[in-house]
Write a protein that holds these residues in place. Structure first.
Motif, PDB file in Angstrom:
ATOM      1  N   VAL A  70       0.859  -1.180   0.000  1.00 30.89           N
ATOM      2  CA  VAL A  70       0.000   0.000   0.000  1.00 30.89           C
ATOM      3  C   VAL A  70       0.894   1.228   0.000  1.00 30.89           C
ATOM      4  O   VAL A  70       1.867   1.296   0.768  1.00 30.89           O
ATOM      5  N   ARG A  71       0.583   2.193  -0.845  1.00 33.77           N
ATOM      6  CA  ARG A  71       1.345   3.441  -0.901  1.00 33.77           C
ATOM      7  C   ARG A  71       0.457   4.579  -0.398  1.00 33.77           C
ATOM      8  O   ARG A  71      -0.519   4.954  -1.047  1.00 33.77           O
ATOM      9  N   LEU A  72       0.800   5.094   0.769  1.00 34.73           N
ATOM     10  CA  LEU A  72       0.002   6.146   1.378  1.00 34.73           C
ATOM     11  C   LEU A  72       0.501   7.529   0.965  1.00 34.73           C
ATOM     12  O   LEU A  72       1.682   7.706   0.655  1.00 34.73           O
ATOM     13  N   HIS A  73      -0.409   8.470   0.978  1.00 31.13           N
ATOM     14  CA  HIS A  73      -0.079   9.857   0.648  1.00 31.13           C
ATOM     15  C   HIS A  73      -0.663  10.765   1.722  1.00 31.13           C
ATOM     16  O   HIS A  73      -1.581  10.393   2.451  1.00 31.13           O
ATOM     17  N   ASN A  74      -0.114  11.958   1.805  1.00 24.13           N
ATOM     18  CA  ASN A  74      -0.669  12.934   2.721  1.00 24.13           C
ATOM     19  C   ASN A  74      -2.100  13.269   2.302  1.00 24.13           C
ATOM     20  O   ASN A  74      -2.393  13.388   1.108  1.00 24.13           O
ATOM     21  N   ILE A  75      -2.977  13.406   3.260  1.00 20.14           N
ATOM     22  CA  ILE A  75      -4.378  13.711   2.974  1.00 20.14           C
ATOM     23  C   ILE A  75      -4.497  15.186   2.611  1.00 20.14           C
ATOM     24  O   ILE A  75      -4.132  16.071   3.405  1.00 20.14           O
ATOM     25  N   ASP A  76      -4.980  15.458   1.395  1.00 19.53           N
ATOM     26  CA  ASP A  76      -5.048  16.832   0.902  1.00 19.53           C
ATOM     27  C   ASP A  76      -6.460  17.424   0.931  1.00 19.53           C
ATOM     28  O   ASP A  76      -6.692  18.498   0.386  1.00 19.53           O
ATOM     29  N   ASP A  77      -7.396  16.722   1.556  1.00 21.33           N
ATOM     30  CA  ASP A  77      -8.756  17.243   1.691  1.00 21.33           C
ATOM     31  C   ASP A  77      -8.907  17.855   3.080  1.00 21.33           C
ATOM     32  O   ASP A  77      -8.707  17.167   4.102  1.00 21.33           O
ATOM     33  N   ALA A  78      -9.270  19.130   3.136  1.00 21.17           N
ATOM     34  CA  ALA A  78      -9.327  19.841   4.413  1.00 21.17           C
ATOM     35  C   ALA A  78     -10.343  19.228   5.366  1.00 21.17           C
ATOM     36  O   ALA A  78     -10.078  19.076   6.563  1.00 21.17           O
ATOM     37  N   ALA A  79     -11.510  18.857   4.834  1.00 22.26           N
ATOM     38  CA  ALA A  79     -12.553  18.286   5.692  1.00 22.26           C
ATOM     39  C   ALA A  79     -12.109  16.948   6.266  1.00 22.26           C
ATOM     40  O   ALA A  79     -12.348  16.652   7.449  1.00 22.26           O
ATOM     41  N   ALA A  80     -11.460  16.130   5.441  1.00 20.96           N
ATOM     42  CA  ALA A  80     -10.995  14.825   5.913  1.00 20.96           C
ATOM     43  C   ALA A  80      -9.917  14.990   6.986  1.00 20.96           C
ATOM     44  O   ALA A  80      -9.914  14.277   7.999  1.00 20.96           O
ATOM     45  N   ARG A  81      -9.001  15.923   6.775  1.00 20.10           N
ATOM     46  CA  ARG A  81      -7.953  16.171   7.772  1.00 20.10           C
ATOM     47  C   ARG A  81      -8.558  16.614   9.103  1.00 20.10           C
ATOM     48  O   ARG A  81      -8.153  16.171  10.173  1.00 20.10           O
ATOM     49  N   THR A  82      -9.557  17.500   9.013  1.00 14.61           N
ATOM     50  CA  THR A  82     -10.200  17.989  10.231  1.00 14.61           C
ATOM     51  C   THR A  82     -10.875  16.857  10.997  1.00 14.61           C
ATOM     52  O   THR A  82     -10.769  16.756  12.228  1.00 14.61           O
ATOM     53  N   ALA A  83     -11.564  15.970  10.265  1.00 12.39           N
ATOM     54  CA  ALA A  83     -12.261  14.856  10.918  1.00 12.39           C
ATOM     55  C   ALA A  83     -11.271  13.918  11.595  1.00 12.39           C
ATOM     56  O   ALA A  83     -11.514  13.438  12.714  1.00 12.39           O
ATOM     57  N   ILE A  84     -10.147  13.649  10.953  1.00  6.99           N
ATOM     58  CA  ILE A  84      -9.149  12.745  11.524  1.00  6.99           C
ATOM     59  C   ILE A  84      -8.528  13.352  12.775  1.00  6.99           C
ATOM     60  O   ILE A  84      -8.351  12.678  13.796  1.00  6.99           O
ATOM     61  N   VAL A  85      -8.195  14.636  12.711  1.00 11.16           N
ATOM     62  CA  VAL A  85      -7.587  15.302  13.866  1.00 11.16           C
ATOM     63  C   VAL A  85      -8.565  15.343  15.039  1.00 11.16           C
ATOM     64  O   VAL A  85      -8.184  15.108  16.193  1.00 11.16           O
ATOM     65  N   ARG A  86      -9.837  15.624  14.766  1.00 12.41           N
ATOM     66  CA  ARG A  86     -10.834  15.650  15.838  1.00 12.41           C
ATOM     67  C   ARG A  86     -10.980  14.282  16.500  1.00 12.41           C
ATOM     68  O   ARG A  86     -11.091  14.179  17.732  1.00 12.41           O
ATOM     69  N   ALA A  87     -10.965  13.239  15.685  1.00 10.93           N
ATOM     70  CA  ALA A  87     -11.072  11.886  16.247  1.00 10.93           C
ATOM     71  C   ALA A  87      -9.873  11.571  17.133  1.00 10.93           C
ATOM     72  O   ALA A  87     -10.021  10.986  18.213  1.00 10.93           O
TER      73      ALA A  87
END
Length: 360
Positions: free
Chosen positions: A173-190
């Motif tokens: 699996v090749r992961l990349h930095n998440i470039d969607d602001a809403a997705a980043r916010t949801a992950i950080v909140r969790a």
């Protein structure tokens, strides 16, 4: 005040709450359904939930150990060696288990696997694929079961694995930095919610965690039946076409793709393996084996959640059946090397003869 003998281990982040990395979740769950796939190699930058996901996966396997292989580990530390205490005491030659024995039935996590010595990686991958650790050294002849889910991580910027070693990892699996602001916010909140109240956060995901654990146990039990999940010639043809398109070396990719498709079919609770299962696992099988310039397969949807009927009470989760893989490891392609121009021999011989005559 006397310090405690051991500090309590932190609670793992629940696997069901991991968001933003569907390919990572799929690869880890398939490797847990069938550890004989050969493990998962995760490539990507720091902070993309690699170690969090590996630790969370171990919790889905009831009572499973989570073992980390440190960078400075020796081969003896990994595979085991002679018990020096018993030998020096004059009792008997006895085997001292290594990390592979400790990881049996659980998850073996290797961070920065590309920085380990090749001999160490080779032994690790061999045991991960066979499920058996064989030791013939230091006057010891010993073998023991070592069936575990291997999870290796690496940052390609810090070095690459040789093609032979890459090929022996089942999935990649090749992961990349998440470039969607809403997705980043949801992950950080969790994550912040988990850090503030680990028990409460885990309780809110307990039902989803239970469903995943039961589905995993049911899928493993299905794979234990050798006659379950048949497939037809169309599935074989689909696998062959995808591997030919990727221009892979050898037949390991074909074998792993069929096993991964079978694991996915077991996870979904279907009666047979279909071409859709093959297409869904193809990228994880071919990503690290594909020749540069070859066509990637069409993107497939992420792993579906377990069916409702898989959330019902299941019997114990037996270990996945042992698999064998006798395909050739392959060979490295020839590489050009620098050649230094050599001076003609005749003038050198003549000069040496003249010098010898003067000394005489």
């Amino acid at each position: 005040m006397t310090p405690p003998d051991s500090a309590a281990l932190p609670l793992p982040f629940p696997f069901a709450a991991i968001a933003g990395q569907p390919q990572l979740r799929q690869a880890l769950l398939l490797a847990a359904v069938d550890p004989g796939l050969g493990g998962v190699l995760i490539e990507g930058p720091r902070g993309t939930a690699k170690s969090t996901a590996a630790r969370a996966l171990a919790e889905l396997l009831a009572g499973a150990p989570f073992v980390t292989l440190p960078l400075g580990a020796s081969l003896e530390h990994l595979v085991g060696t002679l018990d020096l205490g018993q030998a020096l005491a004059g009792h008997e030659v006895r085997f001292a288990p290594g990390l592979l024995a400790r990881a049996h039935g659980g998850v073996l996590y290797v961070d920065e696997v590309n920085l380990l010595p090749d001999a160490l990686i080779d032994s690790l991958l061999d045991v991960a694929a066979s499920g058996v650790n064989r030791i013939e050294r230091d006057g010891i002849s010993h073998r023991h079961a070592a069936r575990f889910v291997l999870v290796g991580t690496m940052n390609p910027e810090e070095g690459a694995l040789r093609p032979q070693l890459l090929d022996r990892f089942g999935l990649c699996v090749r992961l990349h930095n998440i470039d969607d602001a809403a997705a980043r916010t949801a992950i950080v909140r969790a994550r912040l919610a988990f850090d503030a109240d680990p028990q409460g956060f885990r309780a809110s995901h307990a039902e989803a965690q239970g469903a995943l654990a039961l589905a995993l146990g049911r899928a493993r039990a299905t794979l234990a039946d050798r006659e379950a999940l048949p497939y037809d010639d169309a599935v074989h043809a689909a696998v062959g076409a995808l591997c030919l398109s990727a221009e892979v070396d050898g037949l390991r990719a074909d074998l792993v793709m069929l096993r991964a498709a079978r694991a996915l079919a077991a996870w979904e609770g279907t009666d047979a393996i279909t071409e859709a299962h093959v297409e869904q696992v193809a990228e994880a099988v071919l990503l690290h084996r594909r020749k540069p310039g070859s066509a990637p397969p069409t993107a497939a949807p992420p792993l579906a959640p377990p069916p409702r009927d898989m959330a019902r009470a299941a019997d114990g989760a037996p270990s996945a059946p042992k698999g064998t893989d006798d395909a050739d490891w392959g060979a490295m392609p020839p590489e050009p090397v620098g050649i230094e121009r050599v001076k003609p021999l005749r003038p050198l011989i003549a000069a040496a003869a003249e010098a010898a005559a003067k000394k005489a």
